[in-house]
Design a protein around this motif. Structure first.
Motif, short mmCIF file in Angstrom:
data_model
loop_
_atom_site.label_atom_id
_atom_site.label_comp_id
_atom_site.label_asym_id
_atom_site.label_seq_id
_atom_site.Cartn_x
_atom_site.Cartn_y
_atom_site.Cartn_z
N ALA A 189 45.55 -28.23 -28.57
CA ALA A 189 46.57 -27.95 -27.93
C ALA A 189 46.20 -27.92 -26.72
O ALA A 189 45.24 -26.95 -26.09
N ILE A 190 46.54 -29.22 -25.81
CA ILE A 190 46.48 -29.24 -24.45
C ILE A 190 47.71 -28.36 -23.55
O ILE A 190 48.78 -28.38 -24.03
N VAL A 191 47.10 -27.44 -22.99
CA VAL A 191 47.69 -26.08 -22.14
C VAL A 191 48.18 -26.61 -20.71
O VAL A 191 47.73 -27.60 -20.37
N LEU A 192 49.55 -26.79 -20.67
CA LEU A 192 49.96 -27.03 -19.30
C LEU A 192 50.52 -26.49 -18.02
O LEU A 192 50.27 -24.81 -18.54
N GLU A 193 49.60 -26.68 -16.82
CA GLU A 193 50.37 -25.46 -15.98
C GLU A 193 51.98 -25.32 -16.03
O GLU A 193 52.76 -26.00 -15.72
N GLY A 194 51.63 -23.37 -15.86
CA GLY A 194 53.55 -23.15 -16.19
C GLY A 194 53.95 -23.06 -16.78
O GLY A 194 54.00 -23.78 -18.22
N THR A 195 55.25 -22.63 -16.84
CA THR A 195 56.13 -22.81 -18.40
C THR A 195 57.89 -22.87 -17.80
O THR A 195 58.38 -22.45 -18.52
N SER A 196 57.28 -24.68 -17.22
CA SER A 196 59.16 -24.64 -17.27
C SER A 196 59.45 -24.95 -18.73
O SER A 196 58.68 -25.30 -19.37
N GLY A 197 60.81 -25.66 -18.38
CA GLY A 197 61.36 -25.94 -19.74
C GLY A 197 60.73 -27.93 -20.36
O GLY A 197 60.13 -27.67 -21.64
N GLN A 198 60.13 -28.39 -19.37
CA GLN A 198 59.78 -29.50 -19.53
C GLN A 198 58.39 -29.14 -20.45
O GLN A 198 57.64 -29.89 -20.67
N ALA A 199 57.45 -27.76 -19.34
CA ALA A 199 56.02 -28.01 -19.93
C ALA A 199 55.82 -27.66 -21.15
O ALA A 199 55.37 -28.12 -22.38
N LEU A 200 56.62 -26.28 -21.46
CA LEU A 200 56.58 -25.98 -22.64
C LEU A 200 57.59 -26.97 -23.90
O LEU A 200 57.14 -26.83 -24.91
N ALA A 201 58.43 -28.00 -23.87
CA ALA A 201 58.76 -28.91 -24.41
C ALA A 201 57.33 -29.51 -24.93
O ALA A 201 57.69 -30.08 -26.34
N PHE A 202 56.03 -30.68 -23.85
CA PHE A 202 55.05 -30.57 -24.32
C PHE A 202 53.54 -29.68 -24.85
O PHE A 202 52.78 -30.75 -25.24
N GLY A 203 53.66 -28.71 -24.98
CA GLY A 203 52.78 -28.14 -25.01
C GLY A 203 52.52 -26.57 -24.23
O GLY A 203 53.88 -26.51 -23.90
N PRO A 204 51.85 -26.31 -24.75
CA PRO A 204 51.73 -24.66 -24.21
C PRO A 204 51.49 -25.04 -22.91
O PRO A 204 51.27 -25.70 -22.10
#
Length: 189
Positions: free
Chosen positions: A72-87
């Motif tokens: 899995a590709i981890v994204l910066e932050g835990t906004s709704g958009q970020a969590l929709a596409f990855g950890p």
């Protein structure tokens, strides 16, 4: 007349629903391709690369558990958009490989679905977007309340936590979290 319209209306509704399902899956597939590309470009250039121009996040790491074929590709932050596409990387926690606890969170039914198959002793590889690679070993797990994780932000060790909602099979929101803890065992820079 009403009887002849009903099958046509039902067929049209079915076609719209089918098309919506195809669109969602195509969008999810394309997003993963764009995330992989952005991550690879980040590693190559050393700069944060957004996966699409309007994104409010960017790839910061790749998590892999090779024994079960999970990545899995981890994204910066835990906004709704970020969590929709990855950890997402939880703000105010260290980056993987740094002293302290790096915490990544994702949805249980998508990007962290694989956590149910991680066994104690499994190796978890984390590659940061700066190209540095770290190897962790899963050493414990717990089910905790969302507001009582037991994560010690003042630890002096090099730790990783992967967190998701619990139970894995629930279809509604839940107050509990599954927390997988791992300790750093190897560094490749």
């Amino acid at each position: 007349m009403l009887r002849s319209i009903s099958p046509l209306v039902l067929a049209l509704i079915g076609l719209v629903l089918f098309g919506d399902g195809v669109y969602i899956h195509a969008k999810a597939w394309l997003a993963q391709v764009l995330l992989e590309r952005a991550f690879d470009r980040s590693v190559a250039t050393g700069e944060a690369v957004k996966p699409w121009p309007w994104a409010d996040t960017w790839p910061v790491a790749r998590i892999e558990v090779k024994r079960i074929g999970a990545s899995a590709i981890v994204l910066e932050g835990t906004s709704g958009q970020a969590l929709a596409f990855g950890p997402g990387h939880i703000h105010r926690t260290v980056d993987a490989g740094e002293r302290g606890i790096a915490v990544y969170a994702a949805h249980r039914d998508t990007h962290f679905r694989f956590l149910r198959h991680v066994a104690m002793g499994d190796v978890i590889d984390v590659t940061r977007s700066d190209g540095k690679h770290f190897r962790y070993r899963a050493d414990s797990s717990a089910v905790v309340r969302f507001d009582a994780s037991g994560i010690d932000p003042t630890t002096r060790d090099f730790e990783l936590v992967l967190a998701t909602c619990w139970p894995f099979d629930a279809v509604t929101s839940a107050p509990e979290r599954y927390v997988l803890h791992a300790i750093l065992i190897e560094t490749h820079e």
